[in-house]
Design a protein around this motif. Sequence first.
Motif, PDB file in Angstrom:
ATOM      1  N   PRO A 169      31.906  43.277  34.434  1.00  0.00           N
ATOM      2  CA  PRO A 169      33.343  44.497  33.277  1.00  0.00           C
ATOM      3  C   PRO A 169      32.519  45.633  33.324  1.00  0.00           C
ATOM      4  CG  PRO A 169      32.438  41.774  32.143  1.00  0.00           C
ATOM      5  CD  PRO A 169      31.330  41.806  33.077  1.00  0.00           C
ATOM      6  N   ARG A 170      32.080  45.968  33.342  1.00  0.00           N
ATOM      7  CA  ARG A 170      31.540  47.169  33.258  1.00  0.00           C
ATOM      8  C   ARG A 170      31.621  47.638  34.772  1.00  0.00           C
ATOM      9  NH1 ARG A 170      32.761  50.550  29.828  1.00  0.00           N
ATOM     10  NH2 ARG A 170      31.731  50.451  27.293  1.00  0.00           N
ATOM     11  N   LEU A 201      37.798  52.606  39.036  1.00  0.00           N
ATOM     12  CA  LEU A 201      38.035  54.369  38.570  1.00  0.00           C
ATOM     13  C   LEU A 201      37.153  54.764  39.865  1.00  0.00           C
ATOM     14  CD1 LEU A 201      36.993  54.711  35.245  1.00  0.00           C
ATOM     15  CD2 LEU A 201      39.270  54.475  36.733  1.00  0.00           C
ATOM     16  N   LEU A 202      36.473  54.262  40.620  1.00  0.00           N
ATOM     17  CA  LEU A 202      36.294  54.916  42.010  1.00  0.00           C
ATOM     18  C   LEU A 202      36.603  54.643  43.128  1.00  0.00           C
ATOM     19  CD1 LEU A 202      32.373  54.464  43.116  1.00  0.00           C
ATOM     20  CD2 LEU A 202      34.392  54.136  44.569  1.00  0.00           C
ATOM     21  N   VAL A 203      37.578  54.272  43.553  1.00  0.00           N
ATOM     22  CA  VAL A 203      38.797  53.991  44.143  1.00  0.00           C
ATOM     23  C   VAL A 203      39.760  54.944  43.832  1.00  0.00           C
ATOM     24  CG1 VAL A 203      40.718  52.511  44.766  1.00  0.00           C
ATOM     25  CG2 VAL A 203      38.614  51.182  44.858  1.00  0.00           C
ATOM     26  N   GLN A 204      39.838  55.048  42.561  1.00  0.00           N
ATOM     27  CA  GLN A 204      40.957  56.479  42.660  1.00  0.00           C
ATOM     28  C   GLN A 204      40.304  58.133  42.231  1.00  0.00           C
ATOM     29  OE1 GLN A 204      42.861  56.051  38.437  1.00  0.00           O
ATOM     30  NE2 GLN A 204      42.446  54.182  38.656  1.00  0.00           N
ATOM     31  N   GLY A 205      39.259  57.886  42.965  1.00  0.00           N
ATOM     32  CA  GLY A 205      37.923  59.499  43.737  1.00  0.00           C
ATOM     33  C   GLY A 205      37.174  59.524  42.309  1.00  0.00           C
ATOM     34  N   LYS A 236      30.867  61.787  36.839  1.00  0.00           N
ATOM     35  CA  LYS A 236      31.925  62.957  35.081  1.00  0.00           C
ATOM     36  C   LYS A 236      32.504  62.166  34.458  1.00  0.00           C
ATOM     37  CE  LYS A 236      29.906  66.975  34.848  1.00  0.00           C
ATOM     38  NZ  LYS A 236      30.250  68.157  34.620  1.00  0.00           N
ATOM     39  N   GLN A 237      33.788  61.441  35.135  1.00  0.00           N
ATOM     40  CA  GLN A 237      35.139  61.024  35.071  1.00  0.00           C
ATOM     41  C   GLN A 237      34.559  59.637  34.501  1.00  0.00           C
ATOM     42  OE1 GLN A 237      36.472  62.657  38.597  1.00  0.00           O
ATOM     43  NE2 GLN A 237      38.236  64.368  37.798  1.00  0.00           N
ATOM     44  N   ILE A 238      34.222  59.146  35.488  1.00  0.00           N
ATOM     45  CA  ILE A 238      34.406  57.506  34.821  1.00  0.00           C
ATOM     46  C   ILE A 238      33.631  57.508  33.716  1.00  0.00           C
ATOM     47  CG2 ILE A 238      32.823  55.588  35.812  1.00  0.00           C
ATOM     48  CD1 ILE A 238      33.177  56.317  38.768  1.00  0.00           C
ATOM     49  N   ALA A 239      32.353  58.082  33.533  1.00  0.00           N
ATOM     50  CA  ALA A 239      31.366  58.228  32.425  1.00  0.00           C
ATOM     51  C   ALA A 239      32.432  58.677  31.363  1.00  0.00           C
ATOM     52  CB  ALA A 239      30.501  59.428  32.323  1.00  0.00           C
ATOM     53  N   ARG A 240      33.892  59.533  31.221  1.00  0.00           N
ATOM     54  CA  ARG A 240      34.961  59.836  29.984  1.00  0.00           C
ATOM     55  C   ARG A 240      35.820  59.102  29.960  1.00  0.00           C
ATOM     56  NH1 ARG A 240      36.661  64.408  32.420  1.00  0.00           N
ATOM     57  NH2 ARG A 240      34.630  66.206  31.730  1.00  0.00           N
ATOM     58  N   SER A 279      27.521  58.127  28.799  1.00  0.00           N
ATOM     59  CA  SER A 279      26.973  58.273  29.485  1.00  0.00           C
ATOM     60  C   SER A 279      27.294  58.816  30.717  1.00  0.00           C
ATOM     61  CB  SER A 279      25.251  58.349  29.254  1.00  0.00           C
ATOM     62  OG  SER A 279      25.408  57.549  29.586  1.00  0.00           O
ATOM     63  N   GLU A 280      27.072  59.810  31.386  1.00  0.00           N
ATOM     64  CA  GLU A 280      27.357  60.377  32.928  1.00  0.00           C
ATOM     65  C   GLU A 280      25.875  59.352  33.673  1.00  0.00           C
ATOM     66  OE1 GLU A 280      27.240  63.669  35.941  1.00  0.00           O
ATOM     67  OE2 GLU A 280      27.425  63.615  33.810  1.00  0.00           O
ATOM     68  N   HIS A 281      24.838  58.872  33.110  1.00  0.00           N
ATOM     69  CA  HIS A 281      23.593  58.610  33.409  1.00  0.00           C
ATOM     70  C   HIS A 281      24.295  56.586  33.412  1.00  0.00           C
ATOM     71  CE1 HIS A 281      19.744  57.762  34.428  1.00  0.00           C
ATOM     72  NE2 HIS A 281      19.997  56.084  33.665  1.00  0.00           N
ATOM     73  N   GLY A 282      24.642  56.611  32.437  1.00  0.00           N
ATOM     74  CA  GLY A 282      25.312  54.958  32.384  1.00  0.00           C
ATOM     75  C   GLY A 282      26.228  54.597  33.685  1.00  0.00           C
ATOM     76  N   ALA A 283      27.192  55.869  33.921  1.00  0.00           N
ATOM     77  CA  ALA A 283      28.034  56.003  34.866  1.00  0.00           C
ATOM     78  C   ALA A 283      27.594  55.603  35.998  1.00  0.00           C
ATOM     79  CB  ALA A 283      29.206  56.788  35.060  1.00  0.00           C
ATOM     80  N   LYS A 284      26.316  56.308  36.677  1.00  0.00           N
ATOM     81  CA  LYS A 284      25.913  56.708  37.908  1.00  0.00           C
ATOM     82  C   LYS A 284      24.957  55.132  37.891  1.00  0.00           C
ATOM     83  CE  LYS A 284      21.971  59.292  40.143  1.00  0.00           C
ATOM     84  NZ  LYS A 284      20.883  60.730  40.058  1.00  0.00           N
ATOM     85  N   ARG A 285      24.753  55.002  36.970  1.00  0.00           N
ATOM     86  CA  ARG A 285      24.089  53.306  37.278  1.00  0.00           C
ATOM     87  C   ARG A 285      25.256  52.064  37.606  1.00  0.00           C
ATOM     88  NH1 ARG A 285      22.784  52.478  32.370  1.00  0.00           N
ATOM     89  NH2 ARG A 285      23.877  50.663  31.596  1.00  0.00           N
TER      90      ARG A 285
END
Length: 235
Positions: free
Chosen positions: A172-173, A180-184, A188-192, A197-203
């Motif tokens: 689900p995550r 959100l990636l498809v929205q461009g 950092k924006q995905i994490a917010r 965390s930004e690290h979690g979003a990157k993973r």
Amino acid sequence: MSEQTVRHHDVIELRKIHPVPRPLQVAVLHEDEIIRRGLEMLLHAMPGIGLVHVSDVPLLAGGALTRCRPDIVLLPASLETSTLQELLDTAHEAGAKALLMLTAPDREAVRRASRLAADGFLLETGLNAGTLGHAVEAVARGEIPVPPSLVRELLSEVKTGGRCERGPQLTPREEAALALLVQGMSNKQIARRLGISEHGAKRHVSNVLAKLNCPNRTVAAVVAVQDGLIAAPAH
């Protein structure tokens, strides 16, 4: 109060209610002067475009791109891969979106382009004011413009790389991150948006790319929309 004062006050109030968006700055990097000047002419004729920085690649590769800080950069895919990657990195570090221009939608050109972190694609063949304007407006909104003929080649390139036919098993995550990636959105924006965390979003994004067997975010967005994994962003 004089009529002149009232009129001035009205203008100030209207601007507060309806702020005027800042004109976009665009940098055009191309080794062909005719193409450079043609793109410059088309861009200057578009509403919402401010300054247009036009140059051949060597002049901007040495740091001028960072100094002029455009919103959008147009780059030719015909450059050496190392030079092109350096320019893409410089553009992104300057906060710009990069549109990659291909001379034709042949398999080798698409294979090479699909491995670069461009924010959208254009075909030089048949390029006109309408297609250029659509691509510039789309990438400015955070979308990923791709000509239909390139979509087919991108999907073909990904499928020949062994993507699972039954579709990826995303958590689900990861599905939320993909939407959100498809929205461009950036990591950092995905994490917010996800409250992580930004690290979690990157993973999560890295996992999505691996499961979709896609070399970068742009191709992943194309695959996600074309395969119905994620709905296309509403205009």
